[in-house]
Write a protein that holds these residues in place. Structure first.
Motif, PDB file in Angstrom:
ATOM      1  N   VAL A  56       0.837  -1.202   0.000  1.00 43.86           N
ATOM      2  CA  VAL A  56       0.000   0.000   0.000  1.00 43.86           C
ATOM      3  C   VAL A  56       0.871   1.252   0.000  1.00 43.86           C
ATOM      4  O   VAL A  56       0.584   2.229  -0.708  1.00 43.86           O
ATOM      5  N   ALA A  57       1.949   1.246   0.786  1.00 44.79           N
ATOM      6  CA  ALA A  57       2.854   2.396   0.838  1.00 44.79           C
ATOM      7  C   ALA A  57       3.430   2.697  -0.544  1.00 44.79           C
ATOM      8  O   ALA A  57       3.514   3.862  -0.959  1.00 44.79           O
ATOM      9  N   ALA A  58       3.817   1.643  -1.259  1.00 42.49           N
ATOM     10  CA  ALA A  58       4.363   1.838  -2.606  1.00 42.49           C
ATOM     11  C   ALA A  58       3.289   2.337  -3.561  1.00 42.49           C
ATOM     12  O   ALA A  58       3.540   3.207  -4.406  1.00 42.49           O
ATOM     13  N   GLU A  59       2.056   1.804  -3.419  1.00 42.76           N
ATOM     14  CA  GLU A  59       0.971   2.163  -4.331  1.00 42.76           C
ATOM     15  C   GLU A  59       0.597   3.638  -4.201  1.00 42.76           C
ATOM     16  O   GLU A  59       0.336   4.324  -5.199  1.00 42.76           O
ATOM     17  N   ILE A  60       0.583   4.161  -2.993  1.00 42.79           N
ATOM     18  CA  ILE A  60       0.140   5.547  -2.791  1.00 42.79           C
ATOM     19  C   ILE A  60       1.292   6.537  -2.765  1.00 42.79           C
ATOM     20  O   ILE A  60       1.086   7.741  -2.623  1.00 42.79           O
ATOM     21  N   ALA A 101      21.679   3.068  -7.471  1.00 40.80           N
ATOM     22  CA  ALA A 101      20.248   2.903  -7.231  1.00 40.80           C
ATOM     23  C   ALA A 101      19.899   1.434  -7.020  1.00 40.80           C
ATOM     24  O   ALA A 101      19.041   1.099  -6.188  1.00 40.80           O
ATOM     25  N   THR A 102      20.564   0.547  -7.743  1.00 43.51           N
ATOM     26  CA  THR A 102      20.341  -0.887  -7.567  1.00 43.51           C
ATOM     27  C   THR A 102      20.753  -1.335  -6.175  1.00 43.51           C
ATOM     28  O   THR A 102      20.042  -2.101  -5.515  1.00 43.51           O
ATOM     29  N   ALA A 103      21.898  -0.842  -5.708  1.00 44.31           N
ATOM     30  CA  ALA A 103      22.380  -1.214  -4.375  1.00 44.31           C
ATOM     31  C   ALA A 103      21.463  -0.679  -3.275  1.00 44.31           C
ATOM     32  O   ALA A 103      21.309  -1.307  -2.222  1.00 44.31           O
ATOM     33  N   LEU A 104      20.865   0.483  -3.500  1.00 43.78           N
ATOM     34  CA  LEU A 104      20.039   1.121  -2.468  1.00 43.78           C
ATOM     35  C   LEU A 104      18.569   0.727  -2.546  1.00 43.78           C
ATOM     36  O   LEU A 104      17.776   1.142  -1.694  1.00 43.78           O
ATOM     37  N   LYS A 105      18.208  -0.056  -3.564  1.00 45.25           N
ATOM     38  CA  LYS A 105      16.815  -0.477  -3.711  1.00 45.25           C
ATOM     39  C   LYS A 105      16.370  -1.231  -2.457  1.00 45.25           C
ATOM     40  O   LYS A 105      17.108  -2.032  -1.892  1.00 45.25           O
ATOM     41  N   ASN A 106      15.155  -0.951  -2.030  1.00 43.37           N
ATOM     42  CA  ASN A 106      14.577  -1.588  -0.837  1.00 43.37           C
ATOM     43  C   ASN A 106      15.298  -1.202   0.450  1.00 43.37           C
ATOM     44  O   ASN A 106      15.255  -1.927   1.444  1.00 43.37           O
TER      45      ASN A 106
END
Length: 349
Positions: A56-60, A101-106
């Motif tokens: 939900v956090a990602a969706e909004i 950005a790949t390393a920092l994803k999630n």
């Protein structure tokens, strides 16, 4: 129970301003405290609940209040990148940032880019960031043997990683490309193709990797006992037209070089243009081996032989190391030397 969801609210809630923890709580039906703990991946919260809250956090488009987080944790969740406008290396910033950005994803970390102008070491910018706690970690490139930025950060115990090495006795985190091996293999290839006088255009002398390139080049020419040339009027930071004009002038003079180890695609193209001014053909009267960071040289005919530097991998490894340093990990592999990927064609049978 606190993590038993209610029915989903109407779509109007999702469009009523900046999303907050309360917004997620209203959508999911969970308590605000449950939402907060789920976003922090607290192990006491069930996996299904955490997945639902994150989705939900990602969706909004929910973003945590960084000011509140800083007060709570003492961290900014910011990594600052001092990025050079490096014209010689095509796609430098884009590829490096993709890897980071790949390393920092999630992770909760955000990247903030500060331009680092070529003739300025940006010590003042780093001092400002450290003094005011503007970031949790720093990344920068174009290191010098006794780089004042590295000294400042080591003295302050501030997490950082460099793209490039130094000569400090105190070890520090870095990811670097093996420029010695690049220059050595490129020059050996030119000599193997029968070139009697290789040339290399170096970076400015103050850069650490200028020493590595010079060492690799000189090792190859001395092993083979051939003549060589290292221009002093130009370097890799010079404008492309200045490099082209120098090569063009030199091609029309006696005892001109006939093999070129180019530290990037821009200098390779400048060399081709300068040599063509005198009707000289690549692969016939002269050869080039260039460092490749993009697909630019793929369609050149005859093809320029290349040795690849993977800048996306560089960025990813720098991000991985910096995250470990911010977390206080002293045991991680902090120093990485990436080997060149040689793309020479197989010999014809």
């Amino acid at each position: 129970m606190a993590d038993t969801p209610k029915s989903a609210p109407s779509e109007s809630i999702r469009k009523s301003g900046k999303p907050t923890l309360r917004t997620i709580a209203d959508i999911t039906g969970f308590a605000v405290t449950t939402v907060s703990r789920a976003l922090s991946n607290a192990p006491q919260i069930s996996l299904d609940t955490r997945k639902r809250v994150h989705a939900v956090a990602a969706e909004i488009g929910y973003l945590p209040d960084r000011a509140a987080q800083r007060l709570k944790t003492g961290r900014t969740n910011v990594i600052s990148v001092l990025l050079d406008p490096h014209a010689e290396i095509l796609g430098y910033g884009t590829s490096l940032m993709l890897g980071l950005a790949t390393a920092l994803k999630n992770t909760p970390y955000h990247l903030i880019v500060t331009p680092n102008f070529i003739n300025d070491s940006n010590v003042d910018a780093i001092r400002y960031i450290v003094r005011n706690g503007m970031a949790d970690g720093l990344i920068f490139s174009r290191t010098e043997p006794f780089d004042p930025r590295v000294r400042l950060l080591l003295e302050n115990g501030f997490p950082f990683v460099t793209h490039g090495r130094t000569e400090f006795s105190t070890p520090h985190p870095y990811v670097d490309y093996d420029n010695f091996s690049f220059a050595y293999e490129a020059t050996r290839r030119l000599i193997a193709r029968g070139r009697r006088k290789p040339m290399i255009i170096l970076p400015p002398k103050r850069m650490t990797f200028a020493q590595h390139l010079l060492h690799g080049f000189m090792t190859a020419v001395r092993e083979a006992g051939v003549a060589y040339e290292i221009p002093t009027e130009i370097d890799l930071d010079c404008p492309v037209d200045q490099i082209r004009d120098y090569i063009s002038r030199r091609a029309g003079e006696p005892d001109a070089p006939d093999g070129f180890a180019c530290g990037g695609e821009v200098s390779a193209l400048a060399t081709i243009t300068g040599m063509s001014d005198h009707g000289l053909t690549l692969g016939v009267e002269y050869d080039i081996v260039a460092k490749q960071t993009s697909k630019l040289l793929v369609n050149i005919q005859p093809k320029v032989e290349t040795i690849y530097e993977d800048l996306t991998d560089t960025g990813e490894q720098m991000g991985r190391i910096l995250l470990a340093r911010i977390a206080g990990d002293e045991t991680t592999d902090m120093q990485v030397l990436l080997k060149p990927q040689i793309n020479f064609p197989a010999p014809e049978s």
